[in-house]
Design a protein around this motif. Sequence first.
Motif, PDB file in Angstrom:
ATOM      1  N   VAL A 290       0.793  -1.288  -0.031  1.00 34.33           N
ATOM      2  CA  VAL A 290      -0.159  -0.245  -0.091  1.00 34.33           C
ATOM      3  C   VAL A 290       0.719   1.505   0.025  1.00 34.33           C
ATOM      4  CG1 VAL A 290      -1.626   1.363   1.426  1.00 34.33           C
ATOM      5  CG2 VAL A 290      -1.903  -1.188   1.107  1.00 34.33           C
ATOM      6  N   ASP A 291       1.781   1.137   0.862  1.00 30.45           N
ATOM      7  CA  ASP A 291       2.711   2.518   1.050  1.00 30.45           C
ATOM      8  C   ASP A 291       3.438   2.624  -0.433  1.00 30.45           C
ATOM      9  OD1 ASP A 291       4.232   4.606   2.253  1.00 30.45           O
ATOM     10  OD2 ASP A 291       5.773   3.369   2.663  1.00 30.45           O
ATOM     11  N   ALA A 292       3.951   1.631  -1.000  1.00 28.05           N
ATOM     12  CA  ALA A 292       4.713   1.570  -2.259  1.00 28.05           C
ATOM     13  C   ALA A 292       3.778   2.289  -3.321  1.00 28.05           C
ATOM     14  CB  ALA A 292       5.183   0.282  -2.539  1.00 28.05           C
ATOM     15  N   VAL A 293       2.746   1.748  -3.436  1.00 27.03           N
ATOM     16  CA  VAL A 293       1.686   2.098  -4.687  1.00 27.03           C
ATOM     17  C   VAL A 293       1.616   3.527  -4.388  1.00 27.03           C
ATOM     18  CG1 VAL A 293      -0.673   1.875  -5.545  1.00 27.03           C
ATOM     19  CG2 VAL A 293       0.459   0.039  -4.709  1.00 27.03           C
ATOM     20  N   ARG A 294       1.268   3.969  -3.275  1.00 24.53           N
ATOM     21  CA  ARG A 294       1.230   5.471  -3.039  1.00 24.53           C
ATOM     22  C   ARG A 294       2.527   6.210  -3.498  1.00 24.53           C
ATOM     23  NH1 ARG A 294       0.434   8.045   3.030  1.00 24.53           N
ATOM     24  NH2 ARG A 294       2.458   7.104   3.197  1.00 24.53           N
ATOM     25  N   SER A 295       3.507   5.656  -3.400  1.00 23.22           N
ATOM     26  CA  SER A 295       4.649   6.499  -3.719  1.00 23.22           C
ATOM     27  C   SER A 295       4.903   6.439  -5.145  1.00 23.22           C
ATOM     28  CB  SER A 295       6.018   5.784  -2.833  1.00 23.22           C
ATOM     29  OG  SER A 295       6.333   4.697  -3.485  1.00 23.22           O
ATOM     30  N   VAL A 296       4.587   5.324  -5.679  1.00 21.99           N
ATOM     31  CA  VAL A 296       4.896   5.350  -7.244  1.00 21.99           C
ATOM     32  C   VAL A 296       4.017   6.281  -7.933  1.00 21.99           C
ATOM     33  CG1 VAL A 296       6.243   3.011  -7.020  1.00 21.99           C
ATOM     34  CG2 VAL A 296       3.660   3.193  -7.735  1.00 21.99           C
ATOM     35  N   ARG A 297       3.003   6.497  -7.460  1.00 16.80           N
ATOM     36  CA  ARG A 297       2.022   7.347  -8.208  1.00 16.80           C
ATOM     37  C   ARG A 297       2.618   8.606  -8.821  1.00 16.80           C
ATOM     38  NH1 ARG A 297      -3.711   7.157  -4.670  1.00 16.80           N
ATOM     39  NH2 ARG A 297      -4.473   4.906  -5.581  1.00 16.80           N
ATOM     40  N   THR A 298       3.495   9.326  -7.945  1.00 15.61           N
ATOM     41  CA  THR A 298       4.126  10.455  -8.600  1.00 15.61           C
ATOM     42  C   THR A 298       5.703  10.065  -9.003  1.00 15.61           C
ATOM     43  OG1 THR A 298       5.101  10.867  -6.166  1.00 15.61           O
ATOM     44  CG2 THR A 298       3.011  11.712  -6.820  1.00 15.61           C
ATOM     45  N   SER A 299       5.932   8.862  -9.415  1.00 13.13           N
ATOM     46  CA  SER A 299       7.180   8.397 -10.093  1.00 13.13           C
ATOM     47  C   SER A 299       7.372   8.966 -11.284  1.00 13.13           C
ATOM     48  CB  SER A 299       7.307   7.047 -10.154  1.00 13.13           C
ATOM     49  OG  SER A 299       8.380   6.462 -10.689  1.00 13.13           O
ATOM     50  N   PRO A 300       8.706   9.594 -11.777  1.00 11.22           N
ATOM     51  CA  PRO A 300       8.945  10.119 -13.173  1.00 11.22           C
ATOM     52  C   PRO A 300       8.988   8.900 -13.892  1.00 11.22           C
ATOM     53  CG  PRO A 300      10.943  10.070 -11.557  1.00 11.22           C
ATOM     54  CD  PRO A 300       9.776   9.635 -10.767  1.00 11.22           C
ATOM     55  N   HIS A 301       8.979   7.837 -13.656  1.00 10.62           N
ATOM     56  CA  HIS A 301       9.107   6.858 -14.653  1.00 10.62           C
ATOM     57  C   HIS A 301       7.410   6.333 -15.031  1.00 10.62           C
ATOM     58  CE1 HIS A 301      13.489   6.381 -13.701  1.00 10.62           C
ATOM     59  NE2 HIS A 301      13.096   6.372 -12.511  1.00 10.62           N
TER      60      HIS A 301
ATOM     61  N   TRP B  85       6.442   3.590 -16.560  1.00 16.98           N
ATOM     62  CA  TRP B  85       6.315   2.320 -16.600  1.00 16.98           C
ATOM     63  C   TRP B  85       5.776   1.931 -14.896  1.00 16.98           C
ATOM     64  CZ3 TRP B  85       8.969  -0.925 -13.468  1.00 16.98           C
ATOM     65  CH2 TRP B  85      10.088  -0.283 -12.772  1.00 16.98           C
ATOM     66  N   LEU B  86       6.460   2.562 -14.072  1.00 16.34           N
ATOM     67  CA  LEU B  86       6.486   2.359 -12.533  1.00 16.34           C
ATOM     68  C   LEU B  86       5.229   2.887 -12.303  1.00 16.34           C
ATOM     69  CD1 LEU B  86       7.847   0.948 -10.284  1.00 16.34           C
ATOM     70  CD2 LEU B  86       8.989   3.110  -9.659  1.00 16.34           C
ATOM     71  N   ALA B  87       4.729   4.065 -12.387  1.00 18.91           N
ATOM     72  CA  ALA B  87       3.431   4.380 -12.114  1.00 18.91           C
ATOM     73  C   ALA B  87       2.429   3.758 -12.793  1.00 18.91           C
ATOM     74  CB  ALA B  87       3.387   5.948 -12.692  1.00 18.91           C
ATOM     75  N   ALA B  88       2.256   3.264 -13.877  1.00 15.04           N
ATOM     76  CA  ALA B  88       1.259   2.286 -14.527  1.00 15.04           C
ATOM     77  C   ALA B  88       1.250   1.263 -13.811  1.00 15.04           C
ATOM     78  CB  ALA B  88       1.676   1.925 -15.977  1.00 15.04           C
ATOM     79  N   TYR B  89       2.582   0.460 -13.349  1.00 10.57           N
ATOM     80  CA  TYR B  89       2.379  -0.938 -12.583  1.00 10.57           C
ATOM     81  C   TYR B  89       1.838  -0.445 -11.346  1.00 10.57           C
ATOM     82  CZ  TYR B  89       4.190  -5.050 -10.606  1.00 10.57           C
ATOM     83  OH  TYR B  89       4.440  -6.167  -9.952  1.00 10.57           O
ATOM     84  N   GLY B  90       1.898   0.822 -10.773  1.00 13.30           N
ATOM     85  CA  GLY B  90       1.209   0.731  -9.536  1.00 13.30           C
ATOM     86  C   GLY B  90       0.116   0.755  -9.567  1.00 13.30           C
TER      87      GLY B  90
ATOM     88  N   VAL C   1      -1.982  -1.215 -11.376  1.00 11.73           N
ATOM     89  CA  VAL C   1      -2.424  -2.576 -11.843  1.00 11.73           C
ATOM     90  C   VAL C   1      -1.975  -3.646 -10.446  1.00 11.73           C
ATOM     91  CG1 VAL C   1      -2.652  -2.059 -14.138  1.00 11.73           C
ATOM     92  CG2 VAL C   1      -0.672  -3.231 -13.409  1.00 11.73           C
ATOM     93  N   VAL C   2      -1.141  -3.243  -9.759  1.00 13.85           N
ATOM     94  CA  VAL C   2      -0.310  -4.281  -8.972  1.00 13.85           C
ATOM     95  C   VAL C   2      -1.392  -4.793  -7.764  1.00 13.85           C
ATOM     96  CG1 VAL C   2       0.555  -2.630  -7.332  1.00 13.85           C
ATOM     97  CG2 VAL C   2       1.751  -4.992  -7.799  1.00 13.85           C
TER      98      VAL C   2
ATOM     99  N   PRO D  41      -4.604  -5.314  -7.817  1.00 14.05           N
ATOM    100  CA  PRO D  41      -5.583  -6.608  -8.782  1.00 14.05           C
ATOM    101  C   PRO D  41      -4.516  -7.749  -8.965  1.00 14.05           C
ATOM    102  CG  PRO D  41      -6.002  -4.490  -9.698  1.00 14.05           C
ATOM    103  CD  PRO D  41      -4.987  -4.301  -8.690  1.00 14.05           C
ATOM    104  N   VAL D  42      -3.282  -7.363  -9.431  1.00 15.92           N
ATOM    105  CA  VAL D  42      -2.534  -8.637  -9.483  1.00 15.92           C
ATOM    106  C   VAL D  42      -2.215  -9.461  -8.486  1.00 15.92           C
ATOM    107  CG1 VAL D  42      -0.152  -9.061 -10.281  1.00 15.92           C
ATOM    108  CG2 VAL D  42      -1.328  -7.647 -11.554  1.00 15.92           C
ATOM    109  N   ALA D  43      -1.874  -8.801  -7.059  1.00 14.17           N
ATOM    110  CA  ALA D  43      -1.806  -9.293  -6.010  1.00 14.17           C
ATOM    111  C   ALA D  43      -3.049 -10.145  -5.635  1.00 14.17           C
ATOM    112  CB  ALA D  43      -1.227  -8.279  -4.993  1.00 14.17           C
ATOM    113  N   THR D  44      -4.156  -9.328  -5.871  1.00 16.44           N
ATOM    114  CA  THR D  44      -5.328 -10.229  -5.374  1.00 16.44           C
ATOM    115  C   THR D  44      -5.397 -11.471  -6.161  1.00 16.44           C
ATOM    116  OG1 THR D  44      -6.250  -8.261  -4.843  1.00 16.44           O
ATOM    117  CG2 THR D  44      -8.021 -10.231  -5.025  1.00 16.44           C
ATOM    118  N   ALA D  45      -5.397 -11.301  -7.332  1.00 17.07           N
ATOM    119  CA  ALA D  45      -5.258 -12.542  -8.347  1.00 17.07           C
ATOM    120  C   ALA D  45      -4.242 -13.619  -8.051  1.00 17.07           C
ATOM    121  CB  ALA D  45      -5.272 -12.167  -9.992  1.00 17.07           C
ATOM    122  N   VAL D  46      -3.055 -13.139  -7.631  1.00 16.51           N
ATOM    123  CA  VAL D  46      -1.974 -14.065  -7.282  1.00 16.51           C
ATOM    124  C   VAL D  46      -2.400 -14.822  -5.951  1.00 16.51           C
ATOM    125  CG1 VAL D  46       0.548 -14.493  -6.343  1.00 16.51           C
ATOM    126  CG2 VAL D  46      -0.058 -12.952  -8.262  1.00 16.51           C
ATOM    127  N   ALA D  47      -2.969 -14.100  -5.029  1.00 10.00           N
ATOM    128  CA  ALA D  47      -3.566 -14.954  -3.862  1.00 10.00           C
ATOM    129  C   ALA D  47      -4.500 -15.856  -4.128  1.00 10.00           C
ATOM    130  CB  ALA D  47      -4.213 -13.726  -2.864  1.00 10.00           C
TER     131      ALA D  47
END
Length: 473
Positions: free
Chosen positions: A332-343, A345-350, A352-353, A355-361
Amino acid sequence: MNRPAAETAEAEPSDGLSPAPIRPYVIVAVVLCGLYFLYSWVQYTHFRTPSWDLGIFGESVRAYAEFRAPVVDIKGPGFPILGDHFSPVTALLAPLYWIWPSPVSLLFGQAALFAASAVVVGRTAQQVLGSRAVGIGLTVAYGLSWGLQEAVKSDFHEIAFAVPLLALTCRALILGRWTAAVAWSAPLVLVKEDMGLTVAMVGAVLFLKGQKKLGAALAAFGVGAFALTVLVLIPAASKLGQYDYWSKIEKTGQGADTSFGQVIVDALGSGERWEMVLFLLAITGFLALRSPLILLVLPTLGWRFLSQDPNHWGMHWHYSAILMPVVFLALVDAVRSVRTSPHAWLAAYGKVVVPVATAVALVLAVNLPLRELTKPETYRTDARAEQARAAVEAVPDGVSVEADVSLLAHLTADHRVYWVGTSKGATPDYLAFDLRGWSQQITDPEQLASQLHPEAQYRITHRSEGFAVLKRV
């Protein structure tokens, strides 16, 4: 209207939190609690207890409930349990035991504690990330995580209290509530002796977040509590006069090299240990690595890597349960932080991650313990369970009894219970043997009794194909 300075002293960023009604999370938590407890109850009633631990905790909590010193005869006649692991927090279960004087009450307590931590994880996710779908999804992913499911499978352990405390600690760190982080983490030293190092790591995270004095003080408290428990309190309570678990980091066997350097080399080269770490991070899509909260897993991973006991290395048993709230809230903390990432791809990954974690679980859950609840055979009582129940009922209330692992927990509520492996020095009134629990089939229980207790004579009072109960004459 401006808020008073006293209210903003900790610079809490909670004003920007999204609303998150608690009711949906409580509903999910009630379902999770039901699943956890149903699994535990079926396992208990069908005599599928995997170890002696439920019997040990059953004896210790019963002692607290009866206002006695926590002596656990299963570990040895007159054994003070605080001389084994320092877990006085289990005394909090005494009121529940007054209502429900059975080790099953401990299983319910653990289920409730795990479920309560899911409320903290999910609701924090919605408040921080602004989406109920994300919050509920992460609640489900967390509730079905392999660390919690394996802990449920392992019956009851004291770490049940650490799970919600760590969830609340991580929530406070995410929200910048520094004093609350200290208040929720400090009691961890009463859960188990090694948790002092985790408390120290909370102090390190506070230090990294700019709370240098508070962080340093908490880190010193955590290290001091760890040293006090393993060097003073546990040795003082133990009959051995020392903390016995230091031996877990020593290699044993003929020609074994016990140097600490070799232990580290072997630990770092262990595939099973690294596999556990891989799965720990994979359930968060590896994004949890971007949060300083991930540092809180290091003390637990550290001692598990150094341990020479294979039970500590993999994904089974209860040892990973305390890591689950940390990695999910680090996500949760990481998703919040990557929202303002200059990268980009990283902001985009944040986005969808989660739902991905939920699907993996959900995918992993297909092969985890709770899946057994979907199978009709899980609820069927076989001949062995019926024989075990008859053996327990053949032991009169109030007597002392020595028993095998499969029967221990079922006897602790109204007997003084010993284990056949640690009963030297005691002569119980009764013996209750699981005849198939030995390395070879036992054909003469009375002969076995004479070998275990040559000072006494026992006669069979109950016998079935798989169990025998003997009374001292």
